[in-house]
Design a protein around this motif. Structure first.
Motif, PDB file in Angstrom:
ATOM      1  N   GLU A 199       0.771  -1.314   0.164  1.00  0.00           N
ATOM      2  CA  GLU A 199       0.060  -0.061  -0.086  1.00  0.00           C
ATOM      3  C   GLU A 199       0.894   1.343   0.047  1.00  0.00           C
ATOM      4  O   GLU A 199       1.450   1.640   0.999  1.00  0.00           O
ATOM      5  N   ALA A 216       4.682  -0.970   3.059  1.00  0.00           N
ATOM      6  CA  ALA A 216       3.592   0.169   3.245  1.00  0.00           C
ATOM      7  C   ALA A 216       4.662   1.511   3.279  1.00  0.00           C
ATOM      8  O   ALA A 216       5.417   1.113   4.189  1.00  0.00           O
ATOM      9  N   SER A 254       4.134   4.087   8.616  1.00  0.00           N
ATOM     10  CA  SER A 254       4.212   2.930   7.525  1.00  0.00           C
ATOM     11  C   SER A 254       4.280   1.560   8.487  1.00  0.00           C
ATOM     12  O   SER A 254       3.748   0.767   7.981  1.00  0.00           O
ATOM     13  N   ARG A 276       0.512   0.363   9.567  1.00  0.00           N
ATOM     14  CA  ARG A 276      -0.273  -0.040   8.410  1.00  0.00           C
ATOM     15  C   ARG A 276       0.412  -1.180   7.609  1.00  0.00           C
ATOM     16  O   ARG A 276      -0.268  -2.120   7.226  1.00  0.00           O
ATOM     17  N   CYS A 277       1.779  -1.495   7.780  1.00  0.00           N
ATOM     18  CA  CYS A 277       2.003  -2.520   7.257  1.00  0.00           C
ATOM     19  C   CYS A 277       1.653  -3.745   8.002  1.00  0.00           C
ATOM     20  O   CYS A 277       1.483  -4.807   7.616  1.00  0.00           O
TER      21      CYS A 277
END
Length: 451
Positions: free
Chosen positions: A53, A225, A384, A387-388
């Motif tokens: 993403e 991410a 990041s 979200r990862c």
């Protein structure tokens, strides 16, 4: 009013013939800007899955590598072998000895964690976007070309044994460990860290054998991410992992637990109480109904357990309820820590509150939970690493990644009526109780209150 754009699309890259999977583009508010969410997916011929993403408003990137080499694959007489192996692969790999590996990770500003869970060995790192190639190169060596030096076996063993000794002195952590063991089926219920007696017997040959069999790409996941170029990441992962070969581990046969009550004797003036009962797995349509109900029961200082057990009656030092979810099953775990003389009353009231939960929740309780979920969604878009972790977990459990806007919509559609309908239709069919303390408690009559 801000609008939300959603496009469902399958496409093919001009630079490489791969599947580009976008379950949705959606816009989400970050500060003063509306940014587009994009979920991308690529499958390599060896079975490795790459999912990413882009978060171009950040300067960092995070990568999570998950390999199906967790503790469920340990032999019963070698419990802890997967965790032992996970520690050993970080003790030198490729051209780097152990100290050089740690030095280079620091030199390139790569912050990393390694953890072996029930199903996966997980290696995660975060760094500035310009260093993603270096991080992928190093961790490709870690999971493909570790040294597994004989000189490190005893230091790793002593570290694990020290952690196990510390667990024995922490009754709260011991309670959670034993509640998992009592509730879940074998071998899912085994602690990944293992047992002192089995860890003491693990040999270098055992570690080498586990590595050769389970560190392979079929079923492994690389989640990315942050700020990156998707085509470049496909090329890099292909360069470092594309020629990796191996056979996916076989499916594990589960053996259900039949435990209703287990007591762990621990000489203390306190008693730790744990209660678990089943709920739907993560992919089930009713997951968010069960998750919200668990939050009403025991998430935060406004929860029912906190108010009833601690604020009103002063019975416990701490209490909570949380939702555990996996691919095939879920569970609500509840916890309370109390004095020995109030332990039976605390257990009775905890079970009574579980029983009341299935009579329904109120709309104002749900609104508090919704606000917390939306806050967490917004926070995940500012990191990041956060979200990862989310997209790696979503792909593991769903084989897709839901955009934030999709989850937001699901949460918005939750109502007290829909949750209460779920609760009424799904009373707990099995409740497991575990206690840690000097004396056992009376459980059978207390359980009748909850069921």
């Amino acid at each position: 009013m801000a609008t939300t754009l959603r496009i469902l699309t399958w496409g093919c890259s001009a630079r490489s013939k791969h599947r580009r999977y976008n379950p949705g583009f959606s816009t989400v508010q970050i500060g003063r800007e509306r940014v587009v969410e994009t979920i991308l997916h690529h499958e390599f011929p060896n079975g490795l899955v790459l999912v990413g993403e882009p978060m171009r408003w950040l300067e960092s990137v995070a990568v999570s590598l998950r390999i199906p080499a967790g503790s469920i694959y340990d032999d019963s007489d070698k419990a802890g072998l997967a965790s032992f192996t996970g520690e050993m692969v970080m003790r030198g790999a490729g051209p780097r000895e152990s100290r050089t590996l740690v030095r280079d990770l620091g030199l390139y500003g790569i912050h990393y964690t390694e953890r072996v869970g029930t199903t996966y060995a997980k290696f995660t790192f975060a760094t500035v976007s310009s260093q993603i190639a270096r991080g992928l190169e190093i961790f490709a060596d870690v999971v493909r070309r570790p040294h597994l030096p004989a000189s490190q076996v005893e230091p790793v063993r002593q570290g694990i044994l020290q952690e196990l000794r510390g667990l024995a002195d922490d009754p709260g952590s011991l309670l959670v460990r034993e509640l998992r063991r009592a509730f879940y089926p074998y071998p899912v219920n085994r602690p990944p860290i293992g047992e002192a007696e089995t860890v003491a017997q693990i040999t270098l040959e055992d570690i080498q054998s586990h590595f050769r069999r389970y560190y392979q790409p079929d079923g492994a996941i690389v989640a990315v991410a942050g700020k990156f170029d998707w085509e470049d990441v496909i090329d890099l992962v292909g360069q470092f992992f594309g020629d990796w070969r191996g056979i996916r581990p076989p499916e594990i046969t589960l053996r259900p637990s039949e435990v209703i009550y287990r007591h762990i004797r621990h000489e203390s003036q306190q008693v730790q109480i744990g209660v678990a009962f089943p709920g739907p797995p993560y992919a089930h349509p009713d997951f968010f109904h069960a998750w919200a109900a668990a939050a009403v029961l025991g998430s935060g200082s406004s929860s029912r357990l906190f108010r009833e057990l601690r604020e009103k009656r002063g019975l416990c030092y701490g209490c909570w309820a949380t939702y555990h979810s996996g691919r095939s099953q879920g569970a609500i775990f509840c916890y309370a820590s109390t004095a020995a003389e109030t332990a039976q009353e605390t257990l009775n009231l905890l079970l009574a509150e579980i029983g009341k939960l299935f009579s329904g929740i109120r709309q104002e309780e749900l609104q508090r939970i919704k606000a917390g979920i939306k806050s967490a969604l917004i926070m995940s878009q500012e990191s990041s690493a956060a979200r990862c972790a989310v997209i790696a977990r979503e792909w593991t459990l769903l084989e897709r990644v839901r955009p934030v806007e999709e989850i937001r919509r699901i949460v918005d559609e939750l109502s007290a009526e829909s949750i209460n309908a779920f609760l009424q239709a799904n009373p707990p069919k099995r409740i497991v109780v575990v206690t840690v303390g000097a004396k056992e408690l009376e459980v059978n009559s207390a359980l009748q209150v909850a069921t």
